[in-house]
Design a protein around this motif. Structure first.
Motif, PDB file in Angstrom:
ATOM      1  N   ILE A   3      24.725  27.417 -25.194  1.00  0.00           N
ATOM      2  CA  ILE A   3      25.573  28.559 -24.869  1.00  0.00           C
ATOM      3  C   ILE A   3      26.878  28.475 -25.636  1.00  0.00           C
ATOM      4  O   ILE A   3      27.385  29.465 -26.162  1.00  0.00           O
ATOM      5  CB  ILE A   3      25.834  28.612 -23.352  1.00  0.00           C
ATOM      6  N   ARG A   4      27.452  27.283 -25.724  1.00  0.00           N
ATOM      7  CA  ARG A   4      28.725  27.119 -26.425  1.00  0.00           C
ATOM      8  C   ARG A   4      28.568  27.422 -27.907  1.00  0.00           C
ATOM      9  O   ARG A   4      29.421  28.054 -28.526  1.00  0.00           O
ATOM     10  CB  ARG A   4      29.240  25.686 -26.225  1.00  0.00           C
ATOM     11  N   ASN A  76      43.866  25.481 -26.140  1.00  0.00           N
ATOM     12  CA  ASN A  76      44.277  25.288 -24.758  1.00  0.00           C
ATOM     13  C   ASN A  76      44.515  23.794 -24.518  1.00  0.00           C
ATOM     14  O   ASN A  76      44.439  22.984 -25.434  1.00  0.00           O
ATOM     15  CB  ASN A  76      43.244  25.877 -23.786  1.00  0.00           C
ATOM     16  N   SER A  77      44.831  23.450 -23.292  1.00  0.00           N
ATOM     17  CA  SER A  77      45.182  22.056 -22.992  1.00  0.00           C
ATOM     18  C   SER A  77      44.018  21.096 -23.257  1.00  0.00           C
ATOM     19  O   SER A  77      44.219  19.947 -23.653  1.00  0.00           O
ATOM     20  CB  SER A  77      45.636  21.927 -21.532  1.00  0.00           C
ATOM     21  N   ALA A  78      42.780  21.580 -23.076  1.00  0.00           N
ATOM     22  CA  ALA A  78      41.614  20.725 -23.326  1.00  0.00           C
ATOM     23  C   ALA A  78      41.500  20.393 -24.810  1.00  0.00           C
ATOM     24  O   ALA A  78      41.166  19.259 -25.182  1.00  0.00           O
ATOM     25  CB  ALA A  78      40.344  21.420 -22.841  1.00  0.00           C
ATOM     26  N   ASP A  79      41.786  21.381 -25.668  1.00  0.00           N
ATOM     27  CA  ASP A  79      41.754  21.145 -27.111  1.00  0.00           C
ATOM     28  C   ASP A  79      42.781  20.099 -27.516  1.00  0.00           C
ATOM     29  O   ASP A  79      42.488  19.164 -28.273  1.00  0.00           O
ATOM     30  CB  ASP A  79      42.062  22.450 -27.871  1.00  0.00           C
ATOM     31  N   VAL A  80      44.003  20.271 -27.028  1.00  0.00           N
ATOM     32  CA  VAL A  80      45.095  19.371 -27.407  1.00  0.00           C
ATOM     33  C   VAL A  80      44.813  17.954 -26.923  1.00  0.00           C
ATOM     34  O   VAL A  80      44.966  16.982 -27.673  1.00  0.00           O
ATOM     35  CB  VAL A  80      46.438  19.875 -26.843  1.00  0.00           C
ATOM     36  N   GLU A 193      35.029  23.143 -22.477  1.00  0.00           N
ATOM     37  CA  GLU A 193      36.324  23.469 -21.876  1.00  0.00           C
ATOM     38  C   GLU A 193      37.353  24.008 -22.863  1.00  0.00           C
ATOM     39  O   GLU A 193      38.303  24.690 -22.463  1.00  0.00           O
ATOM     40  CB  GLU A 193      36.900  22.219 -21.194  1.00  0.00           C
ATOM     41  N   GLY A 194      37.190  23.688 -24.152  1.00  0.00           N
ATOM     42  CA  GLY A 194      38.188  24.092 -25.135  1.00  0.00           C
ATOM     43  C   GLY A 194      38.039  25.530 -25.589  1.00  0.00           C
ATOM     44  O   GLY A 194      37.098  26.231 -25.212  1.00  0.00           O
ATOM     45  N   ASN A 195      38.979  25.972 -26.458  1.00  0.00           N
ATOM     46  CA  ASN A 195      38.968  27.345 -26.940  1.00  0.00           C
ATOM     47  C   ASN A 195      39.105  27.449 -28.450  1.00  0.00           C
ATOM     48  O   ASN A 195      38.744  28.455 -29.040  1.00  0.00           O
ATOM     49  CB  ASN A 195      40.114  28.136 -26.289  1.00  0.00           C
ATOM     50  N   VAL A 199      38.574  22.865 -33.376  1.00  0.00           N
ATOM     51  CA  VAL A 199      38.283  21.729 -32.502  1.00  0.00           C
ATOM     52  C   VAL A 199      36.803  21.721 -32.135  1.00  0.00           C
ATOM     53  O   VAL A 199      36.158  20.664 -32.101  1.00  0.00           O
ATOM     54  CB  VAL A 199      39.163  21.764 -31.235  1.00  0.00           C
ATOM     55  N   GLU A 200      36.245  22.894 -31.887  1.00  0.00           N
ATOM     56  CA  GLU A 200      34.818  22.982 -31.576  1.00  0.00           C
ATOM     57  C   GLU A 200      33.979  22.457 -32.744  1.00  0.00           C
ATOM     58  O   GLU A 200      32.986  21.760 -32.547  1.00  0.00           O
ATOM     59  CB  GLU A 200      34.439  24.422 -31.258  1.00  0.00           C
TER      60      GLU A 200
END
Length: 222
Positions: A3-4, A76-80, A193-195, A199-200
């Motif tokens: 899905i991601r 977002n915070s998850a990416d950082v 969780e990231g955006n 990073v993905e």
């Protein structure tokens, strides 16, 4: 995970289509000297068809709506957090591989360590560059190793440093398998969780590459 990946592909598709649509709209306006009818036709030509969710019809979006729909890629915070922690995670991997040339007696283990170093050193640079581009340079900081799955303890590092030959090779493989498994866990978490698109992409590379290396190391240690 599937899905991601589909979401990532959708973002790229919509964002690319939106940019192209904006160019078409601008070109249509310039070519017709501001004629309202031409503008209307250009606007229609510049629309973006976004695929619907399963069971839902596709939607026609304006370029601005398409960009918003794609979510651009604001971190977002998850990416950082992922980037900050993974820099330290990779740094310890390089510490482990740095012991191999003088302590290992296995040519295969040495080649493996070289591949890990060759992959993760540039990845650290890429992640540091990412932090810099987002105004977070110098903020990777020091985090509790307990917050990162797979990290070797100080005692384990000391034991590895004092070992040579076959015993070293076995312990190195054991520690590195665990270390890679931790990295895959971290990457999988940020994929859900990231955006941020970059990073993905980095996390996807970690999952693919390190899963392959885990399988290779398991075969060597058996």
């Amino acid at each position: 995970m599937l899905i991601r990946r589909q979401t990532l592909r959708f973002r790229r598709l919509v964002l690319g289509a939106a940019v192209a649509a904006a160019v078409l709209t601008s070109a249509g306006c310039d070519a017709d000297g501001g004629d309202n009818g031409a503008k209307s036709e250009a606007h229609k030509a510049g629309s973006v068809v976004a695929p619907g969710k399963p069971g839902e019809p596709a939607r026609t979006l304006s370029p601005s709506e398409a960009v918003k729909e794609a979510g651009v890629d604001t971190p977002n915070s998850a990416d950082v957090r992922y980037v900050q922690l993974m820099i330290q995670h990779h740094t310890q991997a390089l510490e482990l591989t740095g012991l191999v040339p003088t302590r290992s007696r296995s040519a295969t283990v040495k080649r493996l360590a070289e591949r890990i170093t060759a992959a993760q050193q540039p990845e650290i640079g890429a992640m540091e560059g990412w932090l810099s581009r987002h105004g977070l340079s110098g903020q990777s900081g020091k985090h509790d190793h307990g917050a990162m799955p797979g990290m070797a303890t100080a005692d384990q590092l000391e034991q590895l440093s004092a070992t040579e030959g076959k015993a070293f090779d076995q312990l190195f493989l054991d520690l590195m398998i665990t270390h890679h498994q931790g990295a895959v866990t971290m990457a999988t978490d940020v994929l859900s969780e990231g955006n941020n698109v970059q990073v993905e992409e980095m996390a996807g590379d970690v999952v693919a590459q390190q899963t392959t290396e885990i399988n290779r190391m398991r075969a060597l240690s058996s």
